[in-house]
Write a protein that holds these residues in place. Sequence first.
Motif, PDB file in Angstrom:
ATOM      1  N   TYR A  16     -12.304   6.814  -0.676  1.00 35.77           N
ATOM      2  CA  TYR A  16     -12.798   5.223  -1.048  1.00 35.77           C
ATOM      3  C   TYR A  16     -11.868   4.373   0.263  1.00 35.77           C
ATOM      4  O   TYR A  16     -12.661   3.723   0.914  1.00 35.77           O
ATOM      5  CB  TYR A  16     -12.358   4.902  -2.406  1.00 35.77           C
ATOM      6  CG  TYR A  16     -12.364   3.253  -2.649  1.00 35.77           C
ATOM      7  CD1 TYR A  16     -13.641   2.742  -2.943  1.00 35.77           C
ATOM      8  CD2 TYR A  16     -11.202   2.240  -2.323  1.00 35.77           C
ATOM      9  CE1 TYR A  16     -13.995   1.468  -3.038  1.00 35.77           C
ATOM     10  CE2 TYR A  16     -11.555   1.144  -2.699  1.00 35.77           C
ATOM     11  CZ  TYR A  16     -12.839   0.411  -3.061  1.00 35.77           C
ATOM     12  OH  TYR A  16     -13.044  -0.933  -3.050  1.00 35.77           O
ATOM     13  N   ALA A  17     -10.892   4.857   0.512  1.00 37.26           N
ATOM     14  CA  ALA A  17     -10.044   4.048   1.646  1.00 37.26           C
ATOM     15  C   ALA A  17     -10.869   4.136   2.893  1.00 37.26           C
ATOM     16  O   ALA A  17     -10.656   3.167   3.734  1.00 37.26           O
ATOM     17  CB  ALA A  17      -8.664   4.423   1.473  1.00 37.26           C
ATOM     18  N   ARG A  18     -11.147   5.659   3.018  1.00 32.19           N
ATOM     19  CA  ARG A  18     -11.773   5.643   4.442  1.00 32.19           C
ATOM     20  C   ARG A  18     -13.118   4.974   4.530  1.00 32.19           C
ATOM     21  O   ARG A  18     -13.770   4.372   5.534  1.00 32.19           O
ATOM     22  CB  ARG A  18     -12.197   7.204   4.485  1.00 32.19           C
ATOM     23  CG  ARG A  18     -10.857   8.229   4.771  1.00 32.19           C
ATOM     24  CD  ARG A  18     -11.251   9.476   5.050  1.00 32.19           C
ATOM     25  NE  ARG A  18     -10.019  10.451   4.977  1.00 32.19           N
ATOM     26  CZ  ARG A  18      -9.880  10.948   3.945  1.00 32.19           C
ATOM     27  NH1 ARG A  18     -10.301  10.827   2.822  1.00 32.19           N
ATOM     28  NH2 ARG A  18      -8.503  11.588   3.891  1.00 32.19           N
ATOM     29  N   GLU A  19     -13.699   4.710   3.294  1.00 31.09           N
ATOM     30  CA  GLU A  19     -14.957   3.902   3.407  1.00 31.09           C
ATOM     31  C   GLU A  19     -14.851   2.520   3.691  1.00 31.09           C
ATOM     32  O   GLU A  19     -15.591   1.930   4.382  1.00 31.09           O
ATOM     33  CB  GLU A  19     -15.892   4.108   2.110  1.00 31.09           C
ATOM     34  CG  GLU A  19     -17.161   3.616   1.764  1.00 31.09           C
ATOM     35  CD  GLU A  19     -17.776   3.932   0.460  1.00 31.09           C
ATOM     36  OE1 GLU A  19     -18.040   2.734   0.041  1.00 31.09           O
ATOM     37  OE2 GLU A  19     -17.632   5.054   0.075  1.00 31.09           O
ATOM     38  N   LYS A  20     -14.101   2.088   3.049  1.00 33.25           N
ATOM     39  CA  LYS A  20     -13.505   0.495   3.100  1.00 33.25           C
ATOM     40  C   LYS A  20     -12.671  -0.164   4.090  1.00 33.25           C
ATOM     41  O   LYS A  20     -12.765  -1.113   4.641  1.00 33.25           O
ATOM     42  CB  LYS A  20     -12.957   0.263   1.725  1.00 33.25           C
ATOM     43  CG  LYS A  20     -13.887   0.286   0.441  1.00 33.25           C
ATOM     44  CD  LYS A  20     -15.038  -0.755   0.788  1.00 33.25           C
ATOM     45  CE  LYS A  20     -16.128  -0.474  -0.742  1.00 33.25           C
ATOM     46  NZ  LYS A  20     -17.130  -1.190  -0.642  1.00 33.25           N
ATOM     47  N   ALA A  21     -11.989   0.970   4.548  1.00 29.92           N
ATOM     48  CA  ALA A  21     -10.909   0.528   5.725  1.00 29.92           C
ATOM     49  C   ALA A  21     -10.487   1.760   6.495  1.00 29.92           C
ATOM     50  O   ALA A  21      -9.530   2.265   6.304  1.00 29.92           O
ATOM     51  CB  ALA A  21      -9.514  -0.094   5.099  1.00 29.92           C
ATOM     52  N   PRO A  22     -11.361   1.961   7.453  1.00 29.65           N
ATOM     53  CA  PRO A  22     -11.130   3.204   8.153  1.00 29.65           C
ATOM     54  C   PRO A  22      -9.916   3.251   9.198  1.00 29.65           C
ATOM     55  O   PRO A  22      -9.199   4.171   9.262  1.00 29.65           O
ATOM     56  CB  PRO A  22     -12.657   3.367   9.015  1.00 29.65           C
ATOM     57  CG  PRO A  22     -13.650   2.321   8.694  1.00 29.65           C
ATOM     58  CD  PRO A  22     -12.759   1.609   7.627  1.00 29.65           C
ATOM     59  N   ILE A  24      -7.116   1.881   8.422  1.00 29.54           N
ATOM     60  CA  ILE A  24      -6.004   2.178   7.584  1.00 29.54           C
ATOM     61  C   ILE A  24      -5.931   3.642   7.241  1.00 29.54           C
ATOM     62  O   ILE A  24      -5.078   4.415   7.262  1.00 29.54           O
ATOM     63  CB  ILE A  24      -5.749   1.260   6.542  1.00 29.54           C
ATOM     64  CG1 ILE A  24      -5.646  -0.244   7.018  1.00 29.54           C
ATOM     65  CG2 ILE A  24      -4.502   1.481   5.517  1.00 29.54           C
ATOM     66  CD1 ILE A  24      -5.798  -1.152   5.770  1.00 29.54           C
ATOM     67  N   ALA A  25      -7.363   4.036   6.694  1.00 26.42           N
ATOM     68  CA  ALA A  25      -7.438   5.243   6.166  1.00 26.42           C
ATOM     69  C   ALA A  25      -7.214   6.470   7.380  1.00 26.42           C
ATOM     70  O   ALA A  25      -6.641   7.454   6.718  1.00 26.42           O
ATOM     71  CB  ALA A  25      -8.922   5.661   5.760  1.00 26.42           C
ATOM     72  N   ALA A  26      -7.096   6.029   8.566  1.00 24.35           N
ATOM     73  CA  ALA A  26      -6.631   7.057   9.810  1.00 24.35           C
ATOM     74  C   ALA A  26      -5.213   7.534   9.349  1.00 24.35           C
ATOM     75  O   ALA A  26      -5.046   8.694   9.855  1.00 24.35           O
ATOM     76  CB  ALA A  26      -6.801   6.540  10.977  1.00 24.35           C
ATOM     77  N   LYS A  27      -4.610   6.709   8.872  1.00 23.45           N
ATOM     78  CA  LYS A  27      -3.065   7.029   8.528  1.00 23.45           C
ATOM     79  C   LYS A  27      -2.853   7.682   7.183  1.00 23.45           C
ATOM     80  O   LYS A  27      -1.696   7.979   6.790  1.00 23.45           O
ATOM     81  CB  LYS A  27      -2.199   5.786   9.073  1.00 23.45           C
ATOM     82  CG  LYS A  27      -2.536   5.195  10.292  1.00 23.45           C
ATOM     83  CD  LYS A  27      -1.402   4.127  10.549  1.00 23.45           C
ATOM     84  CE  LYS A  27      -1.979   3.520  11.879  1.00 23.45           C
ATOM     85  NZ  LYS A  27      -1.247   2.168  12.117  1.00 23.45           N
ATOM     86  N   VAL A  28      -3.906   7.979   6.452  1.00 24.94           N
ATOM     87  CA  VAL A  28      -3.603   8.127   4.903  1.00 24.94           C
ATOM     88  C   VAL A  28      -3.625   9.936   5.204  1.00 24.94           C
ATOM     89  O   VAL A  28      -4.022  10.482   5.801  1.00 24.94           O
ATOM     90  CB  VAL A  28      -4.738   8.007   4.099  1.00 24.94           C
ATOM     91  CG1 VAL A  28      -4.695   8.665   2.747  1.00 24.94           C
ATOM     92  CG2 VAL A  28      -4.845   6.551   4.084  1.00 24.94           C
ATOM     93  N   ARG A  29      -2.318  10.329   4.132  1.00 22.98           N
ATOM     94  CA  ARG A  29      -2.232  11.485   4.021  1.00 22.98           C
ATOM     95  C   ARG A  29      -2.137  11.917   2.533  1.00 22.98           C
ATOM     96  O   ARG A  29      -2.020  11.163   1.741  1.00 22.98           O
ATOM     97  CB  ARG A  29      -0.655  12.312   4.570  1.00 22.98           C
ATOM     98  CG  ARG A  29      -0.575  12.087   5.847  1.00 22.98           C
ATOM     99  CD  ARG A  29       0.485  12.902   6.564  1.00 22.98           C
ATOM    100  NE  ARG A  29       0.380  12.907   7.710  1.00 22.98           N
ATOM    101  CZ  ARG A  29       1.680  12.856   8.741  1.00 22.98           C
ATOM    102  NH1 ARG A  29       2.763  12.670   8.178  1.00 22.98           N
ATOM    103  NH2 ARG A  29       1.660  12.727   9.900  1.00 22.98           N
ATOM    104  N   VAL A  30      -2.941  13.049   2.135  1.00 22.13           N
ATOM    105  CA  VAL A  30      -3.172  13.329   0.854  1.00 22.13           C
ATOM    106  C   VAL A  30      -2.327  14.434   0.455  1.00 22.13           C
ATOM    107  O   VAL A  30      -2.316  15.469   1.312  1.00 22.13           O
ATOM    108  CB  VAL A  30      -4.581  13.561   0.641  1.00 22.13           C
ATOM    109  CG1 VAL A  30      -4.957  14.022  -0.869  1.00 22.13           C
ATOM    110  CG2 VAL A  30      -5.516  12.413   0.910  1.00 22.13           C
ATOM    111  N   HIS A  31      -1.881  14.540  -0.588  1.00 20.88           N
ATOM    112  CA  HIS A  31      -0.637  15.726  -0.931  1.00 20.88           C
ATOM    113  C   HIS A  31      -0.921  15.836  -2.481  1.00 20.88           C
ATOM    114  O   HIS A  31      -0.609  14.856  -3.341  1.00 20.88           O
ATOM    115  CB  HIS A  31       0.615  15.494  -0.551  1.00 20.88           C
ATOM    116  CG  HIS A  31       1.532  16.608  -0.883  1.00 20.88           C
ATOM    117  ND1 HIS A  31       1.589  17.965  -0.249  1.00 20.88           N
ATOM    118  CD2 HIS A  31       2.560  16.485  -1.464  1.00 20.88           C
ATOM    119  CE1 HIS A  31       2.521  18.505  -0.567  1.00 20.88           C
ATOM    120  NE2 HIS A  31       3.208  17.792  -1.698  1.00 20.88           N
TER     121      HIS A  31
END
Length: 151
Positions: A16-22, A24-31
């Motif tokens: 959802y973050a990648r879709e709405k705010a790419p 910012i989402a570029a810095k997102v890490r999922v764990h």
Amino acid sequence: LLVLGPGFERDEFAAYAREKAPEIAAKVRVHGTSHGGLTGIAEALKGGAGAKVLEESRVGVETLAVEKVLEEIAKGGKFAYGPEVEGLAGSGAVETLLVTDLAVRTEAGERVMRAVDQARGKVLIISTLHDGGKKLASLGGLAALLRYRIT
């Protein structure tokens, strides 16, 4: 931004973050963790992909500082805690003072922080909303990593 937790919600949130705010989402890490909340944060802090990111976060810094005090206590090293800290604060022996967010509001807490600051020590305020802060609170709300060992 680190998104962690059990189940699929973390992945759905990251998508959802990648879709709405790419940008910012570029810095997102999922764990993935086996627990949510503060328990999940503690789990990620102790190891895995989230450890590096969390070490740089405020909770990570605070938790690692408290763990360092507990390590010094266990090995009989350079530490002080509780009322003993106040006596050492003005002598220049305190390298880093750890004080809970609750102890900051007390007259004694303010006095110790000023003394450590004047002696060129570092003051770190620890939140009692996480396990590290709760551990520090059980030590009296004040602990210090010392420049040298007190015998």
